[in-house]
Every structure is written in structure tokens, then in C-alpha cells.
Design an enzyme around this catalytic site. Sequence first.
Site, mmCIF file in Angstrom:
data_model
loop_
_atom_site.group_PDB
_atom_site.id
_atom_site.type_symbol
_atom_site.label_atom_id
_atom_site.label_comp_id
_atom_site.label_asym_id
_atom_site.label_seq_id
_atom_site.Cartn_x
_atom_site.Cartn_y
_atom_site.Cartn_z
ATOM 1 N N ASN A 171 -5.943 -41.329 -5.329
ATOM 2 C CA ASN A 171 -7.207 -42.019 -5.628
ATOM 3 C C ASN A 171 -7.341 -42.415 -7.096
ATOM 4 O O ASN A 171 -8.449 -42.490 -7.622
ATOM 5 C CB ASN A 171 -8.416 -41.147 -5.227
ATOM 6 C CG ASN A 171 -8.380 -40.818 -3.751
ATOM 7 O OD1 ASN A 171 -7.987 -41.678 -2.944
ATOM 8 N ND2 ASN A 171 -8.736 -39.602 -3.394
ATOM 9 N N ARG A 172 -6.208 -42.610 -7.738
ATOM 10 C CA ARG A 172 -6.182 -42.990 -9.166
ATOM 11 C C ARG A 172 -6.824 -41.941 -10.075
ATOM 12 O O ARG A 172 -7.201 -42.227 -11.214
ATOM 13 C CB ARG A 172 -6.843 -44.364 -9.401
ATOM 14 C CG ARG A 172 -6.173 -45.455 -8.607
ATOM 15 C CD ARG A 172 -6.245 -46.810 -9.268
ATOM 16 N NE ARG A 172 -5.324 -47.732 -8.619
ATOM 17 C CZ ARG A 172 -4.072 -47.950 -9.009
ATOM 18 N NH1 ARG A 172 -3.589 -47.340 -10.064
ATOM 19 N NH2 ARG A 172 -3.297 -48.786 -8.364
ATOM 20 N N LEU A 173 -6.931 -40.725 -9.574
ATOM 21 C CA LEU A 173 -7.481 -39.647 -10.410
ATOM 22 C C LEU A 173 -6.307 -38.921 -11.066
ATOM 23 O O LEU A 173 -6.053 -37.741 -10.823
ATOM 24 C CB LEU A 173 -8.337 -38.702 -9.548
ATOM 25 C CG LEU A 173 -9.566 -39.364 -8.922
ATOM 26 C CD1 LEU A 173 -10.274 -38.413 -7.963
ATOM 27 C CD2 LEU A 173 -10.541 -39.811 -10.022
#
Length: 194
Positions: A171-173
Site C-alpha cells: 500500500n505504498r507504506l
Amino acid sequence: MDPIQRFSLWFHAAVARSPGSWFDPSAMTLATCGRNGDVTARVVLLKKFGPDGFVFYTNYSSRKGIQLSENPRAALVFHWPYLRRQVRIEGTVEMISREESEAYFHSRPRPSQLAATASKQSQVIPSRKSLIEEFSRLDDLLDGQTVPLPETWGGYRLNPVVFEFWRHRDNRLHDRRRYRRTEHGKWISEFLAP
Ligand SMILES: Cc1cc2nc3c(=O)[nH]c(=O)nc-3n(C[C@H](O)[C@H](O)[C@H](O)COP(=O)(O)O)c2cc1C
């Protein structure tokens, strides 16, 4: 764990899980900036690292060499896509000792020594043919002799003051962990927003 130890873990994982001989995990992008503010970047190979710094070899009269003589601050970037990891390093570069450069130079295959001698790296040459002719001329001239270490060839050591370890997460985290070295030599670890 200090950033050198963390780098060592990541680097050894990158070597162990390298996708094949076509990929060299020791390849790193080196960015330099000369007196006039022009920034340049290119790939060089990491030959050694440890608490003393990160060593690479090149031509001291090349474009990077000239920029480093004007401004010793530089940055390195490693990208190991199969691990989805990146390491950024910033610091100050200095030339290593002549003895250390000499030992490394003579550990290389003779054609590499001749090529480093024949190539006035980053200078304009008339043609590829002229380079090959110079290589052959030196090969004949130095037949049966040790190839002397060229005056303009040797190693640099980047003494790191900042590291950033980036790791892909869902999640692009992504994880970003930065280490900054204080003037007392202590490392401060911080997390950065991705
Ligand atoms: C995979 C790879 C590894 C390289 N390793 C080195 C190296 O260790 N030393 C070096 O001087 N150039 C190396 N080069 C060539 C440099 O990228 C660059 O062309 C050269 O150093 C001249 O750069 P400059 O004109 O900015 O000084 C490598 C290139 C590639 C693609």
C-alpha cells in the site's frame, strides 16, 4: 545495530539473492557536484566497506575526479530491485593511500591494468580505434613487465554521515529509516514518511 552493520546485512542479502551474474549488487550510483554547482551521476563498483567508509576506484582526472577535487561531498545509491530495497549514503570523499591503490591495481587482471592506463577517462578521443591502438602499444611496451600504477588512477573512500534504508511495503507504506551521524560520532536513527 549501527548503519554500517545494517548495510552489511543488506549487502550480503543482495549478494546471496542476486538474480544472476548479469547483475552486480556492488554497483552503486555515485553523485558528485563541482564548484559551479553542476551535478553529475554515474555507476561505479563498491570494492570495500566498513567503519572507515566505502571504497571505489576510478581515474582521479575524470569528470567525477575533478568534481571531487573541487567539492568532496558526494552521495551513493544502491538499488536491489529483487529485494525491493534501496540504500542512500551521503558523506565526504578522500583519496585512499597510494599503497592501497597499488595493491588493488595489481590484483586486477593485466588487461584491466592496461585499459586503465590507456584510458584518459572522460576525455574526448578521436575514435575507439585510437583507444585500442593505445592499449596494444602499452601491451607491447610493457611486455614481461609490471604495469605501473598510473599517477591518475586510484581509490576514494566515502566517509558516511547519512544513511537511508528504504524497503518496499504494501500500500505504498514503505519503510524509510535514516541514520545521521552527530559531531560526536554517535548515530541517530529516525523514521521518515515514505
Ligand atoms: C556497472 C558499471 C560499473 C562501473 N564501474 C566503474 C568503476 O568502478 N569505476 C569507474 O571509474 N567507472 C565505472 N563505470 C563507468 C562509469 O559509470 C563512468 O562511465 C566513468 O567512471 C566516467 O564517469 P565520469 O566521466 O563522470 O567521471 C562503471 C559503469 C557501469 C555501468
